[in-house]
Scaffold this motif. Structure first.
Motif, PDB file in Angstrom:
ATOM      1  N   TYR A 202       0.793  -1.225   0.000  1.00 38.27           N
ATOM      2  CA  TYR A 202       0.000   0.000   0.000  1.00 38.27           C
ATOM      3  C   TYR A 202       0.832   1.285   0.000  1.00 38.27           C
ATOM      4  CZ  TYR A 202      -4.215  -2.731   0.684  1.00 38.27           C
ATOM      5  OH  TYR A 202      -5.253  -3.606   0.522  1.00 38.27           O
ATOM      6  N   ASN A 203       2.131   1.211   0.246  1.00 39.42           N
ATOM      7  CA  ASN A 203       2.949   2.428   0.315  1.00 39.42           C
ATOM      8  C   ASN A 203       2.877   3.262  -0.968  1.00 39.42           C
ATOM      9  OD1 ASN A 203       3.775   2.292   2.963  1.00 39.42           O
ATOM     10  ND2 ASN A 203       5.720   1.285   2.500  1.00 39.42           N
ATOM     11  N   LYS A 204       2.934   2.603  -2.112  1.00 38.91           N
ATOM     12  CA  LYS A 204       2.851   3.343  -3.378  1.00 38.91           C
ATOM     13  C   LYS A 204       1.490   4.029  -3.520  1.00 38.91           C
ATOM     14  CE  LYS A 204       6.143   0.389  -5.713  1.00 38.91           C
ATOM     15  NZ  LYS A 204       6.313  -0.797  -6.522  1.00 38.91           N
ATOM     16  N   TRP A 205       0.433   3.342  -3.090  1.00 38.43           N
ATOM     17  CA  TRP A 205      -0.911   3.933  -3.146  1.00 38.43           C
ATOM     18  C   TRP A 205      -1.034   5.124  -2.214  1.00 38.43           C
ATOM     19  CZ3 TRP A 205      -4.095   3.412  -6.913  1.00 38.43           C
ATOM     20  CH2 TRP A 205      -4.068   2.246  -7.699  1.00 38.43           C
ATOM     21  N   ILE A 206      -0.434   5.007  -1.044  1.00 35.28           N
ATOM     22  CA  ILE A 206      -0.466   6.108  -0.079  1.00 35.28           C
ATOM     23  C   ILE A 206       0.208   7.342  -0.671  1.00 35.28           C
ATOM     24  CG2 ILE A 206       0.427   6.917   2.148  1.00 35.28           C
ATOM     25  CD1 ILE A 206      -0.007   3.994   3.162  1.00 35.28           C
ATOM     26  N   ILE A 207       1.371   7.152  -1.256  1.00 38.07           N
ATOM     27  CA  ILE A 207       2.098   8.270  -1.870  1.00 38.07           C
ATOM     28  C   ILE A 207       1.293   8.842  -3.035  1.00 38.07           C
ATOM     29  CG2 ILE A 207       4.161   8.890  -3.204  1.00 38.07           C
ATOM     30  CD1 ILE A 207       5.647   6.739  -1.444  1.00 38.07           C
ATOM     31  N   LEU A 208       0.801   7.963  -3.900  1.00 36.39           N
ATOM     32  CA  LEU A 208       0.033   8.408  -5.068  1.00 36.39           C
ATOM     33  C   LEU A 208      -1.205   9.199  -4.652  1.00 36.39           C
ATOM     34  CD1 LEU A 208      -0.419   8.297  -8.181  1.00 36.39           C
ATOM     35  CD2 LEU A 208      -1.796   6.255  -7.742  1.00 36.39           C
ATOM     36  N   LEU A 209      -1.989   8.665  -3.728  1.00 32.42           N
ATOM     37  CA  LEU A 209      -3.222   9.339  -3.301  1.00 32.42           C
ATOM     38  C   LEU A 209      -2.929  10.622  -2.532  1.00 32.42           C
ATOM     39  CD1 LEU A 209      -5.360   6.253  -2.252  1.00 32.42           C
ATOM     40  CD2 LEU A 209      -5.721   7.741  -4.242  1.00 32.42           C
ATOM     41  N   SER A 210      -1.860  10.626  -1.763  1.00 34.52           N
ATOM     42  CA  SER A 210      -1.500  11.819  -0.987  1.00 34.52           C
ATOM     43  C   SER A 210      -1.108  12.986  -1.881  1.00 34.52           C
ATOM     44  CB  SER A 210      -0.362  11.504  -0.015  1.00 34.52           C
ATOM     45  OG  SER A 210      -0.777  10.544   0.932  1.00 34.52           O
ATOM     46  N   ILE A 211      -0.659  12.676  -3.069  1.00 31.06           N
ATOM     47  CA  ILE A 211      -0.323  13.720  -4.046  1.00 31.06           C
ATOM     48  C   ILE A 211      -1.506  13.981  -4.979  1.00 31.06           C
ATOM     49  CG2 ILE A 211       1.170  14.287  -6.012  1.00 31.06           C
ATOM     50  CD1 ILE A 211       3.378  12.612  -4.546  1.00 31.06           C
ATOM     51  N   ALA A 212      -2.104  12.905  -5.482  1.00 29.65           N
ATOM     52  CA  ALA A 212      -3.152  13.031  -6.499  1.00 29.65           C
ATOM     53  C   ALA A 212      -4.412  13.726  -5.982  1.00 29.65           C
ATOM     54  CB  ALA A 212      -3.506  11.652  -7.055  1.00 29.65           C
ATOM     55  N   ILE A 213      -4.827  13.430  -4.772  1.00 30.18           N
ATOM     56  CA  ILE A 213      -6.070  14.024  -4.270  1.00 30.18           C
ATOM     57  C   ILE A 213      -5.968  15.542  -4.169  1.00 30.18           C
ATOM     58  CG2 ILE A 213      -7.645  14.171  -2.287  1.00 30.18           C
ATOM     59  CD1 ILE A 213      -7.218  11.119  -1.941  1.00 30.18           C
ATOM     60  N   PRO A 214      -4.943  16.083  -3.485  1.00 32.72           N
ATOM     61  CA  PRO A 214      -4.871  17.556  -3.431  1.00 32.72           C
ATOM     62  C   PRO A 214      -4.683  18.205  -4.796  1.00 32.72           C
ATOM     63  CG  PRO A 214      -3.428  16.582  -1.775  1.00 32.72           C
ATOM     64  CD  PRO A 214      -3.930  15.465  -2.638  1.00 32.72           C
ATOM     65  N   VAL A 215      -3.903  17.572  -5.671  1.00 31.78           N
ATOM     66  CA  VAL A 215      -3.701  18.134  -7.010  1.00 31.78           C
ATOM     67  C   VAL A 215      -5.013  18.110  -7.784  1.00 31.78           C
ATOM     68  CG1 VAL A 215      -2.553  17.762  -9.239  1.00 31.78           C
ATOM     69  CG2 VAL A 215      -1.228  17.660  -7.118  1.00 31.78           C
ATOM     70  N   ALA A 216      -5.728  16.996  -7.723  1.00 34.06           N
ATOM     71  CA  ALA A 216      -7.008  16.892  -8.435  1.00 34.06           C
ATOM     72  C   ALA A 216      -8.011  17.916  -7.908  1.00 34.06           C
ATOM     73  CB  ALA A 216      -7.571  15.480  -8.300  1.00 34.06           C
ATOM     74  N   VAL A 217      -8.070  18.072  -6.590  1.00 27.42           N
ATOM     75  CA  VAL A 217      -8.994  19.058  -6.017  1.00 27.42           C
ATOM     76  C   VAL A 217      -8.619  20.459  -6.481  1.00 27.42           C
ATOM     77  CG1 VAL A 217      -9.784  20.146  -3.869  1.00 27.42           C
ATOM     78  CG2 VAL A 217      -9.642  17.656  -4.026  1.00 27.42           C
ATOM     79  N   ALA A 218      -7.327  20.770  -6.459  1.00 29.18           N
ATOM     80  CA  ALA A 218      -6.884  22.107  -6.885  1.00 29.18           C
ATOM     81  C   ALA A 218      -7.232  22.352  -8.349  1.00 29.18           C
ATOM     82  CB  ALA A 218      -5.378  22.252  -6.657  1.00 29.18           C
TER      83      ALA A 218
ATOM     84  N   ILE B 133      -4.877  18.618   3.606  1.00 30.68           N
ATOM     85  CA  ILE B 133      -3.887  18.018   2.702  1.00 30.68           C
ATOM     86  C   ILE B 133      -2.927  17.136   3.491  1.00 30.68           C
ATOM     87  CG2 ILE B 133      -1.946  18.532   1.150  1.00 30.68           C
ATOM     88  CD1 ILE B 133      -3.541  21.152   0.423  1.00 30.68           C
ATOM     89  N   ALA B 134      -2.447  17.647   4.602  1.00 34.48           N
ATOM     90  CA  ALA B 134      -1.499  16.889   5.428  1.00 34.48           C
ATOM     91  C   ALA B 134      -2.131  15.645   6.039  1.00 34.48           C
ATOM     92  CB  ALA B 134      -0.949  17.786   6.536  1.00 34.48           C
ATOM     93  N   THR B 135      -3.425  15.693   6.270  1.00 38.86           N
ATOM     94  CA  THR B 135      -4.110  14.580   6.930  1.00 38.86           C
ATOM     95  C   THR B 135      -4.220  13.349   6.033  1.00 38.86           C
ATOM     96  OG1 THR B 135      -5.347  16.129   8.305  1.00 38.86           O
ATOM     97  CG2 THR B 135      -6.263  13.934   8.109  1.00 38.86           C
ATOM     98  N   ILE B 136      -4.267  13.533   4.745  1.00 39.37           N
ATOM     99  CA  ILE B 136      -4.461  12.405   3.821  1.00 39.37           C
ATOM    100  C   ILE B 136      -3.442  11.296   4.055  1.00 39.37           C
ATOM    101  CG2 ILE B 136      -4.484  11.671   1.391  1.00 39.37           C
ATOM    102  CD1 ILE B 136      -5.617  14.536   0.777  1.00 39.37           C
ATOM    103  N   PRO B 137      -2.134  11.568   3.987  1.00 39.20           N
ATOM    104  CA  PRO B 137      -1.195  10.454   4.203  1.00 39.20           C
ATOM    105  C   PRO B 137      -1.258   9.898   5.624  1.00 39.20           C
ATOM    106  CG  PRO B 137      -0.008  12.538   3.993  1.00 39.20           C
ATOM    107  CD  PRO B 137      -1.437  12.807   3.627  1.00 39.20           C
ATOM    108  N   PHE B 138      -1.541  10.755   6.604  1.00 37.63           N
ATOM    109  CA  PHE B 138      -1.645  10.261   7.978  1.00 37.63           C
ATOM    110  C   PHE B 138      -2.782   9.258   8.124  1.00 37.63           C
ATOM    111  CE2 PHE B 138       0.990  13.936   9.031  1.00 37.63           C
ATOM    112  CZ  PHE B 138       1.838  13.394   9.982  1.00 37.63           C
ATOM    113  N   VAL B 139      -3.948   9.573   7.561  1.00 33.24           N
ATOM    114  CA  VAL B 139      -5.092   8.662   7.638  1.00 33.24           C
ATOM    115  C   VAL B 139      -4.757   7.351   6.928  1.00 33.24           C
ATOM    116  CG1 VAL B 139      -7.481   8.289   6.847  1.00 33.24           C
ATOM    117  CG2 VAL B 139      -6.827  10.474   7.892  1.00 33.24           C
ATOM    118  N   LEU B 140      -4.183   7.453   5.746  1.00 31.04           N
ATOM    119  CA  LEU B 140      -3.876   6.252   4.976  1.00 31.04           C
ATOM    120  C   LEU B 140      -2.833   5.374   5.668  1.00 31.04           C
ATOM    121  CD1 LEU B 140      -3.878   7.802   1.392  1.00 31.04           C
ATOM    122  CD2 LEU B 140      -5.690   6.421   2.466  1.00 31.04           C
TER     123      LEU B 140
END
Length: 176
Positions: free
Chosen positions: A9-25, A123-130
């Protein structure tokens, strides 16, 4: 050393932690042409933020009293609520013009401070939750508990300030 589950799951955590804020922006600036404005969504997603806060506090109380299954279920529900919030937030901003805060004086600075910290910490919370969730999946409860002590107050702050931001800006919403 990470377990196979954590490695998976580490790759998914990194991907989602970047992709979600970028997609929202990015999606924040994308408007669906001729879309019906979704004016009804802000009170709904603010309520979902409030429910998330209640779920988080209840989940902590559950685990402190040894109710592991209840804790797990509440945390899964909190994640689902956060995802629902995110989807509605994006849909609202893709269909509806942004609302400007109309308060003046000190309250304006308070509002923007709360809004800015809410956005940055969301934004910071995303990787922490994951990471916290994956450590529980991997049954690394010592590490899960350690990071959950950071994740919980961050996530709770984001959930509560989401409600506060809504309550502060709600008088300035227009239905035009």
């Amino acid at each position: 050393m990470n377990t196979p589950i954590e490695q998976k799951y580490n790759k998914w955590i990194i991907l989602l932690s970047i992709a979600i804020p970028v997609a929202v922006a990015v999606l924040f600036f994308v408007k669906i042409p001729n879309a019906q404005p979704l004016h009804f969504l802000p009170p709904i997603y603010a309520t979902i933020n409030g429910i998330t806060a209640i779920l988080l506090v209840t989940a902590v109380l559950a685990i402190k009293s040894g109710k592991i299954q209840l804790h797990q279920n509440l945390m899964k529900l909190a994640i689902v609520c956060s995802l629902l919030f995110l989807l509605m937030y994006i849909a609202y901003h893709m269909t509806t013009p942004s609302t400007k805060f109309g308060g003046e004086g000190t309250i304006k600075y308070v509002y923007y401070f709360i809004l800015l910290t809410h956005i940055l910490l969301s934004i910071a919370t995303i990787p922490f939750v994951l990471v916290t969730y994956v450590r529980a999946l991997a049954q690394r409860f010592d590490k899960h508990k350690k990071i959950a002590k950071i994740t919980f107050p961050l996530w709770l702050y984001v959930a509560v300030t989401g409600v506060v931001v809504y309550l502060m800006i709600a008088p300035y919403y227009t239905l035009s």
